[in-house]
Design a protein around this motif. Structure first.
Motif, PDB file in Angstrom:
ATOM      1  N   PRO A   1       0.812  -1.228   0.000  1.00 33.03           N
ATOM      2  CA  PRO A   1       0.000   0.000   0.000  1.00 33.03           C
ATOM      3  C   PRO A   1       0.847   1.282   0.000  1.00 33.03           C
ATOM      4  O   PRO A   1       0.458   2.277  -0.603  1.00 33.03           O
ATOM      5  CB  PRO A   1      -0.836  -0.117   1.279  1.00 33.03           C
ATOM      6  CG  PRO A   1      -0.915  -1.588   1.541  1.00 33.03           C
ATOM      7  CD  PRO A   1       0.418  -2.119   1.105  1.00 33.03           C
ATOM      8  N   PHE A   2       2.007   1.256   0.668  1.00 31.19           N
ATOM      9  CA  PHE A   2       2.908   2.414   0.660  1.00 31.19           C
ATOM     10  C   PHE A   2       3.359   2.707  -0.770  1.00 31.19           C
ATOM     11  O   PHE A   2       3.263   3.836  -1.253  1.00 31.19           O
ATOM     12  CB  PHE A   2       4.121   2.157   1.566  1.00 31.19           C
ATOM     13  CG  PHE A   2       5.187   3.211   1.463  1.00 31.19           C
ATOM     14  CD1 PHE A   2       5.070   4.390   2.171  1.00 31.19           C
ATOM     15  CD2 PHE A   2       6.307   3.019   0.656  1.00 31.19           C
ATOM     16  CE1 PHE A   2       6.061   5.370   2.078  1.00 31.19           C
ATOM     17  CE2 PHE A   2       7.292   3.983   0.556  1.00 31.19           C
ATOM     18  CZ  PHE A   2       7.171   5.171   1.270  1.00 31.19           C
ATOM     19  N   TRP A   3       3.845   1.676  -1.467  1.00 31.95           N
ATOM     20  CA  TRP A   3       4.376   1.856  -2.822  1.00 31.95           C
ATOM     21  C   TRP A   3       3.274   2.204  -3.813  1.00 31.95           C
ATOM     22  O   TRP A   3       3.495   2.979  -4.745  1.00 31.95           O
ATOM     23  CB  TRP A   3       5.162   0.629  -3.262  1.00 31.95           C
ATOM     24  CG  TRP A   3       6.435   0.505  -2.486  1.00 31.95           C
ATOM     25  CD1 TRP A   3       6.738  -0.435  -1.551  1.00 31.95           C
ATOM     26  CD2 TRP A   3       7.554   1.390  -2.545  1.00 31.95           C
ATOM     27  NE1 TRP A   3       7.979  -0.190  -1.028  1.00 31.95           N
ATOM     28  CE2 TRP A   3       8.497   0.923  -1.620  1.00 31.95           C
ATOM     29  CE3 TRP A   3       7.853   2.538  -3.289  1.00 31.95           C
ATOM     30  CZ2 TRP A   3       9.731   1.551  -1.421  1.00 31.95           C
ATOM     31  CZ3 TRP A   3       9.074   3.167  -3.091  1.00 31.95           C
ATOM     32  CH2 TRP A   3       9.986   2.683  -2.172  1.00 31.95           C
TER      33      TRP A   3
ATOM     34  N   PHE B   1       6.454   3.184  10.450  1.00 30.04           N
ATOM     35  CA  PHE B   1       7.186   2.967   9.219  1.00 30.04           C
ATOM     36  C   PHE B   1       8.525   2.378   9.602  1.00 30.04           C
ATOM     37  O   PHE B   1       9.170   2.896  10.507  1.00 30.04           O
ATOM     38  CB  PHE B   1       7.382   4.268   8.439  1.00 30.04           C
ATOM     39  CG  PHE B   1       7.912   4.021   7.059  1.00 30.04           C
ATOM     40  CD1 PHE B   1       7.047   3.662   6.039  1.00 30.04           C
ATOM     41  CD2 PHE B   1       9.256   4.114   6.792  1.00 30.04           C
ATOM     42  CE1 PHE B   1       7.526   3.401   4.766  1.00 30.04           C
ATOM     43  CE2 PHE B   1       9.742   3.849   5.530  1.00 30.04           C
ATOM     44  CZ  PHE B   1       8.880   3.503   4.519  1.00 30.04           C
ATOM     45  N   PRO B   2       8.937   1.302   8.960  1.00 33.23           N
ATOM     46  CA  PRO B   2       8.276   0.630   7.854  1.00 33.23           C
ATOM     47  C   PRO B   2       7.004  -0.085   8.296  1.00 33.23           C
ATOM     48  O   PRO B   2       6.814  -0.352   9.481  1.00 33.23           O
ATOM     49  CB  PRO B   2       9.328  -0.369   7.365  1.00 33.23           C
ATOM     50  CG  PRO B   2      10.245  -0.589   8.515  1.00 33.23           C
ATOM     51  CD  PRO B   2      10.215   0.667   9.334  1.00 33.23           C
ATOM     52  N   PRO B   3       6.147  -0.392   7.316  1.00 37.43           N
ATOM     53  CA  PRO B   3       4.896  -1.091   7.630  1.00 37.43           C
ATOM     54  C   PRO B   3       5.181  -2.447   8.281  1.00 37.43           C
ATOM     55  O   PRO B   3       6.192  -3.071   8.009  1.00 37.43           O
ATOM     56  CB  PRO B   3       4.238  -1.293   6.264  1.00 37.43           C
ATOM     57  CG  PRO B   3       4.959  -0.404   5.330  1.00 37.43           C
ATOM     58  CD  PRO B   3       6.320  -0.150   5.897  1.00 37.43           C
ATOM     59  N   ALA B   4       4.280  -2.855   9.142  1.00 39.73           N
ATOM     60  CA  ALA B   4       4.450  -4.118   9.844  1.00 39.73           C
ATOM     61  C   ALA B   4       3.087  -4.711  10.168  1.00 39.73           C
ATOM     62  O   ALA B   4       2.076  -4.010  10.175  1.00 39.73           O
ATOM     63  CB  ALA B   4       5.252  -3.900  11.122  1.00 39.73           C
TER      64      ALA B   4
ATOM     65  N   ARG C   1      10.494   8.546  10.505  1.00 32.21           N
ATOM     66  CA  ARG C   1      11.668   8.963   9.734  1.00 32.21           C
ATOM     67  C   ARG C   1      11.733   8.119   8.473  1.00 32.21           C
ATOM     68  O   ARG C   1      11.437   6.934   8.493  1.00 32.21           O
ATOM     69  CB  ARG C   1      12.940   8.787  10.557  1.00 32.21           C
ATOM     70  CG  ARG C   1      12.981   9.700  11.743  1.00 32.21           C
ATOM     71  CD  ARG C   1      14.264   9.531  12.524  1.00 32.21           C
ATOM     72  NE  ARG C   1      14.179  10.306  13.749  1.00 32.21           N
ATOM     73  CZ  ARG C   1      14.725   9.958  14.889  1.00 32.21           C
ATOM     74  NH1 ARG C   1      15.433   8.840  14.974  1.00 32.21           N
ATOM     75  NH2 ARG C   1      14.590  10.720  15.946  1.00 32.21           N
ATOM     76  N   LEU C   2      12.167   8.755   7.399  1.00 31.78           N
ATOM     77  CA  LEU C   2      12.196   8.107   6.090  1.00 31.78           C
ATOM     78  C   LEU C   2      13.548   8.338   5.444  1.00 31.78           C
ATOM     79  O   LEU C   2      14.019   9.476   5.365  1.00 31.78           O
ATOM     80  CB  LEU C   2      11.076   8.707   5.229  1.00 31.78           C
ATOM     81  CG  LEU C   2      10.765   8.092   3.890  1.00 31.78           C
ATOM     82  CD1 LEU C   2      10.255   6.660   4.055  1.00 31.78           C
ATOM     83  CD2 LEU C   2       9.697   8.920   3.179  1.00 31.78           C
ATOM     84  N   HIS C   3      14.208   7.254   4.997  1.00 33.02           N
ATOM     85  CA  HIS C   3      15.444   7.365   4.216  1.00 33.02           C
ATOM     86  C   HIS C   3      15.077   7.769   2.797  1.00 33.02           C
ATOM     87  O   HIS C   3      14.178   7.164   2.199  1.00 33.02           O
ATOM     88  CB  HIS C   3      16.200   6.032   4.175  1.00 33.02           C
ATOM     89  CG  HIS C   3      16.882   5.709   5.450  1.00 33.02           C
ATOM     90  ND1 HIS C   3      16.235   5.160   6.521  1.00 33.02           N
ATOM     91  CD2 HIS C   3      18.170   5.877   5.826  1.00 33.02           C
ATOM     92  CE1 HIS C   3      17.099   4.988   7.508  1.00 33.02           C
ATOM     93  NE2 HIS C   3      18.268   5.420   7.118  1.00 33.02           N
TER      94      HIS C   3
ATOM     95  N   LEU D   1       9.480  13.177   9.435  1.00 27.70           N
ATOM     96  CA  LEU D   1       8.189  13.695   8.985  1.00 27.70           C
ATOM     97  C   LEU D   1       7.487  14.437  10.120  1.00 27.70           C
ATOM     98  O   LEU D   1       7.666  14.108  11.295  1.00 27.70           O
ATOM     99  CB  LEU D   1       7.313  12.550   8.481  1.00 27.70           C
ATOM    100  CG  LEU D   1       7.860  11.794   7.266  1.00 27.70           C
ATOM    101  CD1 LEU D   1       7.022  10.555   6.991  1.00 27.70           C
ATOM    102  CD2 LEU D   1       7.919  12.700   6.061  1.00 27.70           C
ATOM    103  N   ASP D   2       6.680  15.423   9.778  1.00 28.87           N
ATOM    104  CA  ASP D   2       5.927  16.171  10.788  1.00 28.87           C
ATOM    105  C   ASP D   2       5.071  15.243  11.637  1.00 28.87           C
ATOM    106  O   ASP D   2       4.837  15.521  12.819  1.00 28.87           O
ATOM    107  CB  ASP D   2       5.043  17.237  10.134  1.00 28.87           C
ATOM    108  CG  ASP D   2       5.833  18.430   9.621  1.00 28.87           C
ATOM    109  OD1 ASP D   2       7.065  18.503   9.855  1.00 28.87           O
ATOM    110  OD2 ASP D   2       5.217  19.300   8.969  1.00 28.87           O
TER     111      ASP D   2
END
Length: 138
Positions: A17-19, A40-43, A97-99, A92-93
């Motif tokens: 769903p993220f992609w 995140f990541p989804p689990a 956190r996202l690489h 992210l607000d």
């Protein structure tokens, strides 16, 4: 000589769903339906309360640079043409956190706390990546 293709994301059952959202130009992540933690990541389970109940929500796409490095020697031949490039962690607000990569900004201008916003880069017919650029004034 032939061009080496960059590796593409390989979605799992949890991350599909993220992609799919990224492919539509949206940033979506899981939110626990019990405690509200955005993960995140989804689990399959929430790391905070272990609930299996979640929903996918749209995020603002806004955040700030948490950390970054500049890569001067790529670890994969397909990225040699991009050297030097940055690998950035965006806070992210909404919390996670996202690489990613910071685009539309020289590497020597990146700084911790820099306000950024998501942009989406198509990489083929069926895939896209979420990247960030310096936040534009509203």
């Amino acid at each position: 000589m032939f061009a080496i293709e960059k590796p593409l994301p390989r979605p799992s059952e949890d991350s599909a769903p993220f992609w799919e959202a990224v492919g539509k130009g949206e940033l979506r992540m899981q939110r626990c339906a019990d405690c509200g933690h955005i993960r995140f990541p989804p689990a399959a389970l929430c790391a905070r309360c272990l609930s299996a109940r979640c929903e996918w929500i749209a995020l603002s796409g806004r955040g700030a640079v948490y950390s970054w490095i500049v890569v001067d020697q790529s670890q994969h031949p397909a990225f040699n043409v991009d050297v030097p490039y940055n690998v950035t962690i965006v806070q992210l607000d909404e919390g996670p956190r996202l690489h990613t990569n910071l685009v539309e900004c020289p590497n020597d201008r990146i700084h911790i706390g820099m306000p950024v916003e998501a942009v989406f880069e198509k990489i083929g017919d069926d895939a896209a990546l979420v990247k960030f650029r310096p936040r534009r004034s509203p």
